[in-house]
Design a protein around this motif. Structure first.
Motif, PDB file in Angstrom:
ATOM      1  N   GLY A  58      71.471  13.311  -7.120  1.00  0.00           N
ATOM      2  CA  GLY A  58      72.500  12.661  -7.969  1.00  0.00           C
ATOM      3  C   GLY A  58      73.951  13.832  -8.142  1.00  0.00           C
ATOM      4  N   ASN A  59      74.326  14.165  -9.113  1.00  0.00           N
ATOM      5  CA  ASN A  59      75.682  15.627  -9.044  1.00  0.00           C
ATOM      6  C   ASN A  59      75.411  16.567 -10.125  1.00  0.00           C
ATOM      7  OD1 ASN A  59      78.068  15.908  -7.952  1.00  0.00           O
ATOM      8  ND2 ASN A  59      78.931  15.206  -9.520  1.00  0.00           N
ATOM      9  N   ASN A  60      74.571  17.243  -9.963  1.00  0.00           N
ATOM     10  CA  ASN A  60      74.045  18.135 -11.029  1.00  0.00           C
ATOM     11  C   ASN A  60      73.280  19.377 -10.244  1.00  0.00           C
ATOM     12  OD1 ASN A  60      74.163  19.635 -13.164  1.00  0.00           O
ATOM     13  ND2 ASN A  60      71.829  18.836 -13.885  1.00  0.00           N
ATOM     14  N   PRO A  61      74.394  20.622 -10.111  1.00  0.00           N
ATOM     15  CA  PRO A  61      75.873  20.750 -10.666  1.00  0.00           C
ATOM     16  C   PRO A  61      76.723  20.179 -10.307  1.00  0.00           C
ATOM     17  CG  PRO A  61      74.971  23.002  -8.852  1.00  0.00           C
ATOM     18  CD  PRO A  61      74.008  22.032  -9.488  1.00  0.00           C
ATOM     19  N   ASN A  62      77.663  19.645 -10.928  1.00  0.00           N
ATOM     20  CA  ASN A  62      78.839  19.102 -10.086  1.00  0.00           C
ATOM     21  C   ASN A  62      79.800  19.721  -8.990  1.00  0.00           C
ATOM     22  OD1 ASN A  62      82.025  17.774  -9.708  1.00  0.00           O
ATOM     23  ND2 ASN A  62      80.612  16.253 -11.231  1.00  0.00           N
ATOM     24  N   LEU A  63      79.563  19.998  -8.029  1.00  0.00           N
ATOM     25  CA  LEU A  63      80.309  20.796  -6.997  1.00  0.00           C
ATOM     26  C   LEU A  63      81.955  21.053  -7.331  1.00  0.00           C
ATOM     27  CD1 LEU A  63      79.060  22.310  -4.535  1.00  0.00           C
ATOM     28  CD2 LEU A  63      80.973  20.492  -3.058  1.00  0.00           C
ATOM     29  N   VAL A  64      82.903  20.055  -7.699  1.00  0.00           N
ATOM     30  CA  VAL A  64      83.591  19.625  -7.812  1.00  0.00           C
ATOM     31  C   VAL A  64      84.108  20.331  -9.238  1.00  0.00           C
ATOM     32  CG1 VAL A  64      86.002  18.572  -8.874  1.00  0.00           C
ATOM     33  CG2 VAL A  64      84.612  17.247  -6.938  1.00  0.00           C
ATOM     34  N   ASN A  65      83.115  20.508 -10.246  1.00  0.00           N
ATOM     35  CA  ASN A  65      83.688  21.153 -11.133  1.00  0.00           C
ATOM     36  C   ASN A  65      83.436  22.622 -11.130  1.00  0.00           C
ATOM     37  OD1 ASN A  65      84.780  18.660 -13.038  1.00  0.00           O
ATOM     38  ND2 ASN A  65      82.260  18.887 -13.889  1.00  0.00           N
ATOM     39  N   ARG A 121      72.136  20.689  -5.772  1.00  0.00           N
ATOM     40  CA  ARG A 121      72.257  19.687  -6.500  1.00  0.00           C
ATOM     41  C   ARG A 121      71.281  18.711  -5.438  1.00  0.00           C
ATOM     42  NH1 ARG A 121      77.777  17.245  -4.424  1.00  0.00           N
ATOM     43  NH2 ARG A 121      76.452  17.727  -2.294  1.00  0.00           N
ATOM     44  N   ASP A 128      86.307  14.955  -1.490  1.00  0.00           N
ATOM     45  CA  ASP A 128      86.673  15.442  -2.308  1.00  0.00           C
ATOM     46  C   ASP A 128      87.359  16.473  -2.820  1.00  0.00           C
ATOM     47  OD1 ASP A 128      85.366  12.802  -2.885  1.00  0.00           O
ATOM     48  OD2 ASP A 128      83.262  13.529  -3.190  1.00  0.00           O
ATOM     49  N   ASP A 187      82.324  15.408  -0.049  1.00  0.00           N
ATOM     50  CA  ASP A 187      82.656  16.505  -0.540  1.00  0.00           C
ATOM     51  C   ASP A 187      83.792  17.105  -0.127  1.00  0.00           C
ATOM     52  OD1 ASP A 187      79.534  16.102  -2.072  1.00  0.00           O
ATOM     53  OD2 ASP A 187      79.627  17.911  -0.542  1.00  0.00           O
TER      54      ASP A 187
END
Length: 243
Positions: free
Chosen positions: A20-27, A15, A58, A55
């Motif tokens: 940005g946020n891709n990949p989304n760590l939370v997901n 990421r 979150d 992170d």
């Protein structure tokens, strides 16, 4: 069955490479849980080159399996852990410029410091694990400072597995047996993989949990994340099913 905690640092590295946020760590963490992982591990470092301190905050809001925060217990790390109150904190003596963890604590030399840390975290109801080499003296030192668990640093095992797996695992068996004698619970991690995990789990008594990140994420590039987590879980299945 030994529990699998997935270290998601490498997801954060990918990421961060592009912003940005891709990949989304939370997901990804939620998917790891959904695919069977029994825990999520993060290792924030001062430069936040992979896991960011935000992170950790979150993830705390959404992780429902065991949340393990590992790292060098500097002042900022201590404050973060006390704020989040994860199920487990793993104390690792990383140098600031270390690429990855490369040694366990000298639990005898740093006994006073470790004892204070253990008491600090336990006062908040956080289970404490100390990262140690497969050395019975270091296991004994960990017990002396009051920790709940130790995590055996398994890179030496992984490095020598291919040439002589029995010799490679022998010091870990001795360290584990000493931990059991002392009433310490036992974790392990670093460079465990699909190649070497099952034998380690079969040979080392009392193993509660393994934390695996780099190899698991590399395997996921070929096999997919869900399939890879299932493959690692099968390595930890002591019923004797196929790997």
């Amino acid at each position: 069955m030994t529990r699998l905690s997935v270290n998601i640092n490498k997801i954060a590295t990918i990421r961060n490479a592009r912003g940005g946020n891709n990949p989304n760590l939370v997901n990804v963490a939620l998917d790891c849980e959904r695919f069977g992982a029994q825990g999520i591990t993060v290792h924030p470092r001062p430069d936040e080159r992979h896991i960011r301190y935000q992170d950790v905050l979150d993830l705390h809001d959404v992780v429902t399996t065991e949340f393990n925060i590992e790292g060098n217990p500097d002042e900022r790390f201590i404050e973060l852990v006390k704020r989040v109150k994860p199920a487990q904190v793993t104390l690792v003596p990383d140098a600031v410029d270390a690429i990855t963890s490369n040694a366990g604590w000298d639990t005898i030399r740093h006994a006073d410091h470790l004892r204070q840390l253990v008491e600090t975290f336990q006062a908040d109801g956080i289970r404490v694990s100390i990262f140690v080499d497969a050395d019975e003296r270091m296991v004994e030192g960990a017990k002396a400072v009051g920790t709940d668990r130790i995590e055996l640093y398994t890179e030496p095992y992984a490095a020598h597995y291919a040439e002589n797996r029995e010799a490679a695992v022998a010091p870990f068996v001795r360290a584990a047996k000493r931990a059991i004698e002392l009433g310490l619970e036992l974790n392990a991690g670093h460079d465990l993989s699909l190649e070497n995990l099952r034998f380690f789990d079969e040979q080392v008594p009392g193993l509660e949990e393994v934390s695996i990140g780099h190899a698991l994420i590399c395997d996921a590039l070929y096999f997919g994340l869900e399939n890879t987590i299932q493959m690692y879980l099968r390595c930890l299945d002591r019923s004797g099913g196929p790997a």
